[in-house]
Design a protein around this motif. Structure first.
Motif, PDB file in Angstrom:
ATOM      1  N   MET A 212       0.884  -1.296   0.106  1.00  0.00           N
ATOM      2  CA  MET A 212       0.046   0.153   0.018  1.00  0.00           C
ATOM      3  C   MET A 212       0.928   1.081  -0.195  1.00  0.00           C
ATOM      4  O   MET A 212       0.680   2.288  -0.734  1.00  0.00           O
ATOM      5  N   LEU A 213       1.753   1.304   0.800  1.00  0.00           N
ATOM      6  CA  LEU A 213       2.674   2.390   0.997  1.00  0.00           C
ATOM      7  C   LEU A 213       3.456   2.690  -0.465  1.00  0.00           C
ATOM      8  O   LEU A 213       3.911   3.846  -0.903  1.00  0.00           O
ATOM      9  N   VAL A 214       3.889   1.733  -0.994  1.00  0.00           N
ATOM     10  CA  VAL A 214       4.342   1.874  -2.314  1.00  0.00           C
ATOM     11  C   VAL A 214       3.554   2.130  -3.345  1.00  0.00           C
ATOM     12  O   VAL A 214       3.493   3.326  -4.182  1.00  0.00           O
ATOM     13  N   ARG A 215       2.356   1.848  -3.432  1.00  0.00           N
ATOM     14  CA  ARG A 215       1.322   2.170  -4.517  1.00  0.00           C
ATOM     15  C   ARG A 215       0.831   3.679  -4.172  1.00  0.00           C
ATOM     16  O   ARG A 215       0.704   4.486  -5.220  1.00  0.00           O
ATOM     17  N   GLU A 216       0.542   4.075  -2.777  1.00  0.00           N
ATOM     18  CA  GLU A 216      -0.118   5.283  -2.606  1.00  0.00           C
ATOM     19  C   GLU A 216       0.840   6.236  -2.214  1.00  0.00           C
ATOM     20  O   GLU A 216       0.537   7.489  -2.339  1.00  0.00           O
ATOM     21  N   HIS A 217       2.123   5.928  -1.895  1.00  0.00           N
ATOM     22  CA  HIS A 217       3.176   6.874  -1.398  1.00  0.00           C
ATOM     23  C   HIS A 217       4.533   6.593  -1.908  1.00  0.00           C
ATOM     24  O   HIS A 217       5.399   7.404  -1.365  1.00  0.00           O
ATOM     25  N   GLY A 218       4.598   5.936  -2.975  1.00  0.00           N
ATOM     26  CA  GLY A 218       5.846   5.371  -3.490  1.00  0.00           C
ATOM     27  C   GLY A 218       6.616   6.573  -4.022  1.00  0.00           C
ATOM     28  O   GLY A 218       8.014   6.573  -3.707  1.00  0.00           O
ATOM     29  N   ASP A 219       5.931   7.772  -4.481  1.00  0.00           N
ATOM     30  CA  ASP A 219       6.872   8.711  -4.994  1.00  0.00           C
ATOM     31  C   ASP A 219       7.347   9.700  -3.964  1.00  0.00           C
ATOM     32  O   ASP A 219       8.053  10.594  -4.211  1.00  0.00           O
ATOM     33  N   ASP A 220       6.618   9.749  -2.720  1.00  0.00           N
ATOM     34  CA  ASP A 220       6.786  10.459  -1.763  1.00  0.00           C
ATOM     35  C   ASP A 220       7.788   9.956  -0.634  1.00  0.00           C
ATOM     36  O   ASP A 220       8.537  10.695   0.191  1.00  0.00           O
ATOM     37  N   LEU A 221       7.953   8.649  -1.008  1.00  0.00           N
ATOM     38  CA  LEU A 221       8.967   7.998   0.224  1.00  0.00           C
ATOM     39  C   LEU A 221      10.134   7.350  -0.517  1.00  0.00           C
ATOM     40  O   LEU A 221      10.042   6.664  -1.646  1.00  0.00           O
ATOM     41  N   THR A 222      11.307   7.521  -0.022  1.00  0.00           N
ATOM     42  CA  THR A 222      12.580   6.990  -0.508  1.00  0.00           C
ATOM     43  C   THR A 222      12.474   5.655   0.065  1.00  0.00           C
ATOM     44  O   THR A 222      11.744   5.119   0.984  1.00  0.00           O
ATOM     45  N   ASP A 223      13.397   4.784  -0.558  1.00  0.00           N
ATOM     46  CA  ASP A 223      13.624   3.372  -0.211  1.00  0.00           C
ATOM     47  C   ASP A 223      14.088   3.049   1.399  1.00  0.00           C
ATOM     48  O   ASP A 223      13.605   2.472   1.952  1.00  0.00           O
ATOM     49  N   ALA A 224      14.862   4.114   1.518  1.00  0.00           N
ATOM     50  CA  ALA A 224      15.521   4.187   3.109  1.00  0.00           C
ATOM     51  C   ALA A 224      14.203   4.200   3.991  1.00  0.00           C
ATOM     52  O   ALA A 224      14.200   3.856   5.099  1.00  0.00           O
ATOM     53  N   GLU A 225      13.337   5.321   3.525  1.00  0.00           N
ATOM     54  CA  GLU A 225      12.380   5.750   4.536  1.00  0.00           C
ATOM     55  C   GLU A 225      11.428   4.373   4.529  1.00  0.00           C
ATOM     56  O   GLU A 225      10.878   4.294   5.628  1.00  0.00           O
ATOM     57  N   LEU A 226      11.108   3.850   3.627  1.00  0.00           N
ATOM     58  CA  LEU A 226      10.099   2.858   3.607  1.00  0.00           C
ATOM     59  C   LEU A 226      10.725   1.642   4.424  1.00  0.00           C
ATOM     60  O   LEU A 226      10.082   0.888   5.092  1.00  0.00           O
TER      61      LEU A 226
END
Length: 398
Positions: A212-226
């Motif tokens: 969900m985080l990748v689909r909905e906020h993937g552009d706003d979150l870096t891989d390190a943040e995820l």
């Protein structure tokens, strides 16, 4: 040989109870100068109203000035930044608000209720496993740890088959008696593991929270943040609830009248969970705060830049908060306790943890009405140096 560090005052307990010295600190000046486990000076805040005030004010009492992630001197600046990325506990608003806003919809009470049937299934399956193990059996390894571990794995999208490895890493990370280098290494291993899961989710996001985080906020979150957000949720999601289930069961076994209420009266389960949270206070202090200005606490002046340690067990047993605070009373409910913190950093997963406990405690006690310790109480080993308090094993019979 590595020497075991001196245990800080706020972590000292006599089995279920904070040590008398901590109560004296609360009833005395309320703010006490101490040394942290890292040998740095700090102020210990121990009264309920004072702790609540600190937790309520992220402007004067900063999380960002502290280090919720471990920083060994061997780490580079880049490695430190990567470890801190996505760690909600390492930020103040507005950066904290940005990250938390993305997660809050997944942890509402309404969303948690959708998980209830699945949690019931997981609890029942763990009880079946406990029964198959035969008596005596370790309640921690067969019930208290598997239930929240499987729940958080399914919620996040973490393979349950990896649980033993991440539980071992978490155990090292939270063991304050270990050298900082060992705990930092466990933290780095956790981050690397979660980084692989993030890479997989970027390619093929599932229906779990990471997807969900990748689909909905993937552009706003870096891989390190995820990876940071997911690591924190995985650690907190299984470690805290599992220790509450183990230690809470032991507390009820030591108070048979209270146990009977939880087992036999569905109306008593919810207040019992709140009282157990207050009375046990398994998180000693949470993340240290740093004063951003000179402040007055309990009538004492604390300079700008000072580190504050919050003694949650002492605060939750403050007689100004509840009457007869040393007594476990599952009928009182203890609304307003600080076991989940308070303010902007109030535990995101509190609705999930409450639901797991409301389901698990009565289910266990009804399945095994003759539940009892299989060893003398004095032989139970408590996890004294752990950041999250609990028991190592809980041998039971029925």
């Amino acid at each position: 040989m590595t020497e075991t560090p001196v245990m800080p005052l706020h972590m000292r307990r006599e089995r279920f109870d904070p040590v008398e010295e901590l109560a004296r600190a609360r009833e005395g000046e309320g703010v006490t100068r101490i040394m942290t486990i890292f040998g740095t000076p700090a102020y210990l805040v121990s009264r309920y109203e004072d702790v609540r005030e600190v937790l309520s004010d992220a402007t004067r009492f900063s999380n960002a000035g502290s280090q919720p992630v471990l920083h060994s001197d061997t780490l580079s600046k880049e490695e430190r930044a990567r470890l801190q990325a996505g760690q909600l506990l390492a930020y103040d608003p507005p950066e904290h608000t940005r990250l938390r806003r993305m997660l809050t919809p997944e942890f509402t009470v309404r969303r948690m209720r959708r998980l209830e049937p699945r949690i019931v299934e997981i609890v029942d399956a763990a009880l079946d496993d406990l029964e198959r193990a035969g008596k005596p059996a370790d309640l921690v390894s067969h019930f208290a740890l598997p239930v929240p571990s499987l729940v958080i794995c399914e919620l996040l999208g973490v393979p349950y088959s990896d649980r033993e490895a991440f539980q071992r890493r978490t155990g090292r990370l939270l063991d304050a008696s270990l050298p900082l280098e060992q705990r930092t290494a466990a933290q780095l291993e956790n981050r690397e593991y979660m980084g692989h899961l993030v890479e997989r989710a970027r390619v093929e996001p599932g229906e779990d929270m990471l997807g969900m985080l990748v689909r909905e906020h993937g552009d706003d979150l870096t891989d390190a943040e995820l990876a940071g957000v997911s690591s924190l949720l995985l650690l907190a999601g299984h470690e805290t609830t599992s220790n509450m289930l183990g230690l809470g069961t032991l507390a009820l076994l030591r108070h048979p009248d209270q146990l009977a209420l939880v087992r036999d009266d569905p109306e008593q389960v919810e207040p019992a969970v709140e009282e157990l949270l207050r009375w046990l206070s398994i998180v000693h202090s949470g993340v240290p705060r740093t004063t951003t200005t000179e402040v007055e606490i309990a009538g004492q002046t604390v300079p700008e830049g000072s580190q504050l340690i919050l003694a949650l067990p002492a605060a939750n047993r403050d007689p100004d908060f509840v009457d007869d605070p040393e007594r476990l009373d599952v009928t009182r409910g203890a609304a307003g306790h600080l076991a989940f913190g308070h303010g902007v950093h109030h535990c995101l997963g509190a609705p999930l943890a409450r639901m797991e406990m409301r389901i698990a405690f009565p289910a266990l006690l009804r399945r095994f009405p003759g539940l009892a310790l299989a060893v003398p109480y004095e032989e139970i080993e408590f996890k004294a140096f752990h950041v999250v308090y609990g028991v190592r094993e809980l041998p039971v019979t029925w």
